[in-house]
Design a protein around this motif. Structure first.
Motif, mmCIF file in Angstrom:
data_model
loop_
_atom_site.group_PDB
_atom_site.id
_atom_site.type_symbol
_atom_site.label_atom_id
_atom_site.label_comp_id
_atom_site.label_asym_id
_atom_site.label_seq_id
_atom_site.Cartn_x
_atom_site.Cartn_y
_atom_site.Cartn_z
ATOM 1 N N LEU A 1 32.124 -15.272 12.872
ATOM 2 C CA LEU A 1 31.762 -15.165 14.291
ATOM 3 C C LEU A 1 32.255 -16.373 15.078
ATOM 4 O O LEU A 1 32.749 -16.227 16.200
ATOM 5 C CB LEU A 1 30.245 -15.016 14.435
ATOM 6 N N ARG A 2 32.159 -17.556 14.480
ATOM 7 C CA ARG A 2 32.643 -18.760 15.178
ATOM 8 C C ARG A 2 34.147 -18.696 15.387
ATOM 9 O O ARG A 2 34.660 -19.085 16.458
ATOM 10 C CB ARG A 2 32.271 -20.017 14.387
ATOM 11 N N LEU A 3 34.871 -18.199 14.395
ATOM 12 C CA LEU A 3 36.319 -18.104 14.519
ATOM 13 C C LEU A 3 36.710 -17.210 15.685
ATOM 14 O O LEU A 3 37.549 -17.588 16.519
ATOM 15 C CB LEU A 3 36.925 -17.565 13.218
ATOM 16 N N PHE A 4 36.099 -16.027 15.765
ATOM 17 C CA PHE A 4 36.452 -15.111 16.846
ATOM 18 C C PHE A 4 35.916 -15.593 18.191
ATOM 19 O O PHE A 4 36.524 -15.338 19.230
ATOM 20 C CB PHE A 4 35.965 -13.699 16.515
ATOM 21 N N GLU A 5 34.805 -16.320 18.165
ATOM 22 C CA GLU A 5 34.264 -16.852 19.417
ATOM 23 C C GLU A 5 35.193 -17.930 19.976
ATOM 24 O O GLU A 5 35.454 -17.972 21.190
ATOM 25 C CB GLU A 5 32.872 -17.423 19.187
ATOM 26 N N THR A 6 35.713 -18.795 19.119
ATOM 27 C CA THR A 6 36.598 -19.856 19.605
ATOM 28 C C THR A 6 37.894 -19.271 20.160
ATOM 29 O O THR A 6 38.517 -19.885 21.042
ATOM 30 C CB THR A 6 36.929 -20.857 18.491
ATOM 31 N N ARG A 7 38.306 -18.108 19.662
ATOM 32 C CA ARG A 7 39.523 -17.470 20.167
ATOM 33 C C ARG A 7 39.232 -16.532 21.340
ATOM 34 O O ARG A 7 40.162 -16.010 21.950
ATOM 35 C CB ARG A 7 40.199 -16.660 19.056
ATOM 36 N N GLY A 8 37.956 -16.284 21.620
ATOM 37 C CA GLY A 8 37.593 -15.366 22.696
ATOM 38 C C GLY A 8 38.012 -13.934 22.410
ATOM 39 O O GLY A 8 38.393 -13.200 23.331
ATOM 40 N N LEU A 9 37.892 -13.522 21.145
ATOM 41 C CA LEU A 9 38.374 -12.197 20.732
ATOM 42 C C LEU A 9 37.212 -11.296 20.343
ATOM 43 O O LEU A 9 36.212 -11.749 19.769
ATOM 44 C CB LEU A 9 39.343 -12.333 19.550
ATOM 45 N N PRO A 10 37.338 -9.990 20.625
ATOM 46 C CA PRO A 10 36.264 -9.040 20.327
ATOM 47 C C PRO A 10 36.358 -8.454 18.925
ATOM 48 O O PRO A 10 37.440 -8.363 18.329
ATOM 49 C CB PRO A 10 36.483 -7.947 21.370
ATOM 50 N N LEU A 11 35.220 -8.050 18.419
ATOM 51 C CA LEU A 11 35.089 -7.377 17.128
ATOM 52 C C LEU A 11 34.341 -6.071 17.298
ATOM 53 O O LEU A 11 33.562 -5.906 18.244
ATOM 54 C CB LEU A 11 34.283 -8.237 16.150
ATOM 55 N N THR A 12 34.535 -5.171 16.356
ATOM 56 C CA THR A 12 33.589 -4.085 16.143
ATOM 57 C C THR A 12 32.932 -4.336 14.795
ATOM 58 O O THR A 12 33.626 -4.551 13.794
ATOM 59 C CB THR A 12 34.282 -2.713 16.129
ATOM 60 N N ALA A 13 31.622 -4.363 14.751
ATOM 61 C CA ALA A 13 30.900 -4.517 13.495
ATOM 62 C C ALA A 13 30.491 -3.149 12.987
ATOM 63 O O ALA A 13 29.906 -2.354 13.731
ATOM 64 C CB ALA A 13 29.667 -5.391 13.701
ATOM 65 N N PHE A 14 30.837 -2.850 11.746
ATOM 66 C CA PHE A 14 30.283 -1.694 11.053
ATOM 67 C C PHE A 14 29.022 -2.194 10.354
ATOM 68 O O PHE A 14 29.108 -2.879 9.329
ATOM 69 C CB PHE A 14 31.264 -1.137 10.020
ATOM 70 N N ALA A 15 27.857 -1.896 10.906
ATOM 71 C CA ALA A 15 26.611 -2.494 10.428
ATOM 72 C C ALA A 15 25.728 -1.465 9.736
ATOM 73 O O ALA A 15 25.348 -0.448 10.337
ATOM 74 C CB ALA A 15 25.850 -3.129 11.589
ATOM 75 N N ALA A 16 25.389 -1.728 8.483
ATOM 76 C CA ALA A 16 24.433 -0.898 7.767
ATOM 77 C C ALA A 16 23.042 -1.170 8.322
ATOM 78 O O ALA A 16 22.664 -2.321 8.563
ATOM 79 C CB ALA A 16 24.488 -1.202 6.271
ATOM 80 N N GLY A 17 22.281 -0.098 8.500
ATOM 81 C CA GLY A 17 20.955 -0.239 9.097
ATOM 82 C C GLY A 17 20.059 -1.193 8.339
ATOM 83 O O GLY A 17 19.371 -2.036 8.937
ATOM 84 N N ARG A 18 20.056 -1.086 7.017
ATOM 85 C CA ARG A 18 19.194 -1.943 6.212
ATOM 86 C C ARG A 18 19.583 -3.407 6.361
ATOM 87 O O ARG A 18 18.715 -4.295 6.354
ATOM 88 C CB ARG A 18 19.273 -1.521 4.742
ATOM 89 N N ALA A 19 20.877 -3.690 6.504
ATOM 90 C CA ALA A 19 21.329 -5.066 6.665
ATOM 91 C C ALA A 19 20.751 -5.686 7.930
ATOM 92 O O ALA A 19 20.298 -6.844 7.925
ATOM 93 C CB ALA A 19 22.854 -5.118 6.694
ATOM 94 N N LEU A 20 20.762 -4.943 9.035
ATOM 95 C CA LEU A 20 20.195 -5.472 10.284
ATOM 96 C C LEU A 20 18.675 -5.455 10.261
ATOM 97 O O LEU A 20 18.039 -6.279 10.929
ATOM 98 C CB LEU A 20 20.708 -4.661 11.476
ATOM 99 N N GLU A 21 18.117 -4.535 9.522
ATOM 100 C CA GLU A 21 16.663 -4.499 9.389
ATOM 101 C C GLU A 21 16.168 -5.783 8.725
ATOM 102 O O GLU A 21 15.138 -6.349 9.114
ATOM 103 C CB GLU A 21 16.273 -3.276 8.551
ATOM 104 N N LEU A 22 16.911 -6.251 7.730
ATOM 105 C CA LEU A 22 16.540 -7.475 7.026
ATOM 106 C C LEU A 22 16.986 -8.733 7.761
ATOM 107 O O LEU A 22 16.415 -9.808 7.557
ATOM 108 C CB LEU A 22 17.158 -7.466 5.620
ATOM 109 N N ASN A 23 18.011 -8.598 8.606
ATOM 110 C CA ASN A 23 18.581 -9.753 9.285
ATOM 111 C C ASN A 23 18.894 -9.400 10.741
ATOM 112 O O ASN A 23 20.054 -9.359 11.147
ATOM 113 C CB ASN A 23 19.852 -10.210 8.554
ATOM 114 N N PRO A 24 17.874 -9.154 11.573
ATOM 115 C CA PRO A 24 18.112 -8.749 12.959
ATOM 116 C C PRO A 24 18.832 -9.805 13.784
ATOM 117 O O PRO A 24 19.455 -9.488 14.798
ATOM 118 C CB PRO A 24 16.709 -8.483 13.507
ATOM 119 N N GLU A 25 18.773 -11.068 13.353
ATOM 120 C CA GLU A 25 19.475 -12.129 14.080
ATOM 121 C C GLU A 25 20.971 -11.859 14.127
ATOM 122 O O GLU A 25 21.645 -12.208 15.101
ATOM 123 C CB GLU A 25 19.207 -13.481 13.425
#
Length: 304
Positions: free
Chosen positions: A87-111
């Motif tokens: 995230l820091r790498l893409f933030e420093t370049r000002g570039l966008p991402l698409t995250a393929f996020a598994a529900g359980r992964a965000l459930e455990l790590n909403p941050e």
């Protein structure tokens, strides 16, 4: 013939449509960050055993009925360290991402979901669990799609409009169409441009993905052993598509995983590739949602 999984060897044939990317770009470049850590097979998620796809730990296999601490640590590194480094790498370049996020992964790590949203990245669904959905019954998979959408919306403030299961069942795409609200799915490797599927008056856009320009190559044999290897793979694909873009614009997908490319020895390849891209004009770096919106706007629903 299964309308949602046709075997179409012709595609657009010798004259594929001109994508007409924004500002006349000769290449659309899209980066995916797969967020799966915590959603893999483990007895902690109620599975009968641990994750067995661990090429970085030779000789290991699924351990039935018990935790595999090394496997958990391999995945946890992605969430604790690799995710933030990417995230820091893409933030420093000002570039966008698409995250393929598994529900359980965000459930455990909403941050993680909140951080993606704060930085303007797209969060698409990646199943509730990072498992093979061929082994999941239809009712459970339907419930998993709905649950993942709720989790992503809670974590990001926005319901996902894209989807990529990865290991689909025969029901996945039909269930997505029935659920509604999705602009696209990316469970396809059969083309380099978006295309439409339809049945019974219902249309669905597919934006293909790639497992070639993907950091999974680090874990396959023969694959990438050094940053030079992965950089060369990405650079060569980009150079071919960028050259072809003089006459016919294309689309390149790059797949990343926090537990793979988030390591210092590997993220160097991603950074070098971003430097290489920056030296070229006519490149539209975008989110998959933007590709879908562009395609619908320019070609219409079920357009050509």
């Amino acid at each position: 013939m299964d309308a949602w999984h046709p075997r179409d060897l012709r595609g657009a044939g010798r004259d594929p449509p001109d994508p007409r990317w924004p500002s006349g770009a000769r290449l659309a470049l899209q980066f995916v960050l797969n967020v799966e850590e915590g959603a893999e097979r483990t007895v902690l998620n109620g599975d009968d055993g641990s994750e067995d796809y661990l090429p970085e730990i030779p000789g290991t296999g699924r351990r039935l009925g018990q935790r595999h601490y090394s496997a958990e640590g391999f995945h946890d590194y992605g969430a604790r360290v690799g995710f933030w480094r990417l995230l820091r790498l893409f933030e420093t370049r000002g570039l966008p991402l698409t995250a393929f996020a598994a529900g359980r992964a965000l459930e455990l790590n909403p941050e993680a979901g909140a951080a993606l949203t704060e930085r303007g990245h797209e969060v698409a669904g990646h199943g509730y669990r990072w498992i093979d959905y061929r082994d999941v019954d239809e009712a459970t998979e339907r419930a998993h799609i709905a649950r993942t959408c709720r989790i992503i919306e809670a974590a990001t403030g926005r319901r996902p409009v894209g989807w990529y299961t990865g290991r689909v069942s025969p029901n996945t795409r039909r269930l997505l169409v029935e659920a509604g609200g999705f602009l696209y799915d990316s469970d396809a490797y059969d083309d380099e441009r978006p295309y439409w599927l339809s049945e019974g008056g219902r249309s669905h856009l597919v934006i293909p993905y790639s497992l070639v320009t993907n950091d999974i190559r680090w874990l396959l044999s023969p694959g990438c052993a050094t940053a030079d290897d992965f950089f060369a793979l990405l650079r060569d694909a980009f150079d071919v598509l960028w050259a072809e873009g003089r006459d016919r614009s294309g689309l390149m997908s790059v797949g990343l995983h926090a537990r793979i490319s988030g390591h210092p020895a590997r993220i160097a390849a991603v950074a070098r590739f971003l430097d290489h891209v920056a030296d070229h004009d006519g490149v539209w770096i975008c989110r998959r949602r933007e590709i879908a919106e562009h395609w619908i706007r320019h070609f219409g629903v079920n357009g050509n």
